[in-house]
Design an enzyme around this catalytic site. Structure first.
Site, short mmCIF file in Angstrom:
data_model
loop_
_atom_site.label_atom_id
_atom_site.label_comp_id
_atom_site.label_asym_id
_atom_site.label_seq_id
_atom_site.Cartn_x
_atom_site.Cartn_y
_atom_site.Cartn_z
N ARG A 107 -7.14 12.35 -0.51
CA ARG A 107 -5.87 11.61 -0.47
C ARG A 107 -4.84 12.41 -1.24
O ARG A 107 -4.95 12.61 -2.45
CB ARG A 107 -6.04 10.21 -1.09
CG ARG A 107 -4.78 9.38 -0.99
CD ARG A 107 -5.04 7.92 -1.28
NE ARG A 107 -5.47 7.68 -2.66
CZ ARG A 107 -5.89 6.50 -3.09
NH1 ARG A 107 -6.01 5.48 -2.28
NH2 ARG A 107 -6.24 6.36 -4.36
N SER A 136 -8.14 0.36 6.77
CA SER A 136 -8.08 -0.61 5.68
C SER A 136 -7.92 -2.01 6.25
O SER A 136 -7.16 -2.22 7.19
CB SER A 136 -6.90 -0.31 4.75
OG SER A 136 -7.02 0.97 4.17
N LYS A 167 -2.76 1.79 -6.79
CA LYS A 167 -1.77 1.28 -5.85
C LYS A 167 -1.05 0.11 -6.49
O LYS A 167 -1.65 -0.73 -7.15
CB LYS A 167 -2.41 0.84 -4.54
CG LYS A 167 -2.88 1.99 -3.66
CD LYS A 167 -3.28 1.51 -2.28
CE LYS A 167 -3.64 2.67 -1.39
NZ LYS A 167 -3.96 2.23 0.00
#
Length: 215
Positions: A42, A111, A140
Site C-alpha cells: 500500500r 473491502s 485510516k
C-alpha cells in the site's frame, strides 16, 4: 496464483510510516520469514515510477517465499508489475470493472463493511473480502468499527475467504474467535515491531489458533 483460506491467515499490509531502521523491502522480508501468508503493498506517497520499481522488487521477494503479492488500489501498477492481485475499496474502481480488465488470472480483493457490500463484491467477481475495521485503527481516519455480529454475518453470507482488518494485534486476535474469519490483516503490529519476524511468528500462531488451524 489464486487465493484460498490459507492465504488469509496472516495478511501483511505495508505502511511506509515505519520505514527507517530497515527499508520496506527488508521489513517485508522479515515478515515473510515470520510466516505471513500474503503481502499487500500500500503506497499513497510514491510517484508512479518509484511505486512500480518497488512493486517489482517486492513481487520478486514474495515469489521466492511462495506468498501472494497484492497491490492496494492501483490496478495499473498491479498489472504493470505482474502482481498476483489487486485490492480495491468501496470508493475505488468497481470490482466488476477490475475483473473485466484482469480476467481470471489475478486475485481481486474488495473491502466490505456490511453484508450488502460483501454480497455485491462476491457477485462482481471478488476472490476474497477484507472486512473491517474490526477494532480502532490509526492507519485510516473516520473509520467506524465493525461489530462482531456484522463480521460474523458477512462471513456467513459469502462463500469466499474473509480476512479481518483494522487495529488488529496480538492482544485482540483471540476476540475474533467464532466470527468465521479466515485470518487477520495486520499493519502496525507487524511493521512497527522492533523484531518483525518474531512479531509475525506470534501473530501467525494466534491467527492459527483463532481459526482452529494450528498444528
Amino acid at each position: 496464483m489464486k487465493c484460498d483460506k490459507q492465504t488469509m491467515r496472516l495478511y501483511a499490509v505495508t505502511d511506509r510510516a515505519w520505514v527507517g531502521r530497515q527499508t520496506l523491502y527488508e521489513q517485508v522480508e522479515a515478515a515473510l520469514q515470520g510466516g505471513v501468508t500474503c503481502v499487500q503493498l500500500r503506497e499513497k506517497q510514491l510517484d508512479a515510477d518509484a511505486f512500480l520499481a518497488e512493486a517489482r522488487d517486492i513481487r520478486d521477494l514474495c515469489r521466492r517465499y511462495g506468498v501472494p503479492f497484492i497491490i492496494n488500489d492501483n490496478l495499473d501498477i498491479a498489472v504493470a508489475c505482474g502482481a498476483d492481485g489487486v485490492h480495491v475499496g468501496q470508493d475505488d474502481m468497481p470490482v466488476e470493472e477490475v475483473r473485466r480488465r484482469v480476467g481470471d488470472a489475478m486475485i481481486v480483493g474488495v473491502s466490505a463493511h456490511n453484508v450488502e457490500e460483501a454480497l455485491r463484491a462476491q457477485a462482481g467477481g471478488a476472490d476474497y473480502l477484507g472486512a473491517g475495521a474490526v477494532f480502532g485503527t490509526s492507519t485510516k481516519n473516520n473509520v467506524t468499527p465493525l461489530s462482531f455480529d456484522t463480521l460474523r454475518d458477512i462471513c456467513r453470507a459469502v462463500d469466499i475467504p474473509v480476512v479481518a482488518i483494522g487495529g488488529i494485534g496480538a492482544k485482540n486476535i483471540p476476540l475474533l474467535r467464532g466470527s468465521g474469519v479466515d485470518g487477520v490483516a495486520v499493519v502496525s503490529a507487524i511493521f512497527s515491531a522492533p523484531d518483525i519476524t518474531a512479531a509475525c511468528r506470534e501473530l501467525r500462531a494466534l491467527s492459527d489458533r483463532m481459526t482452529g488451524t494450528e498444528k
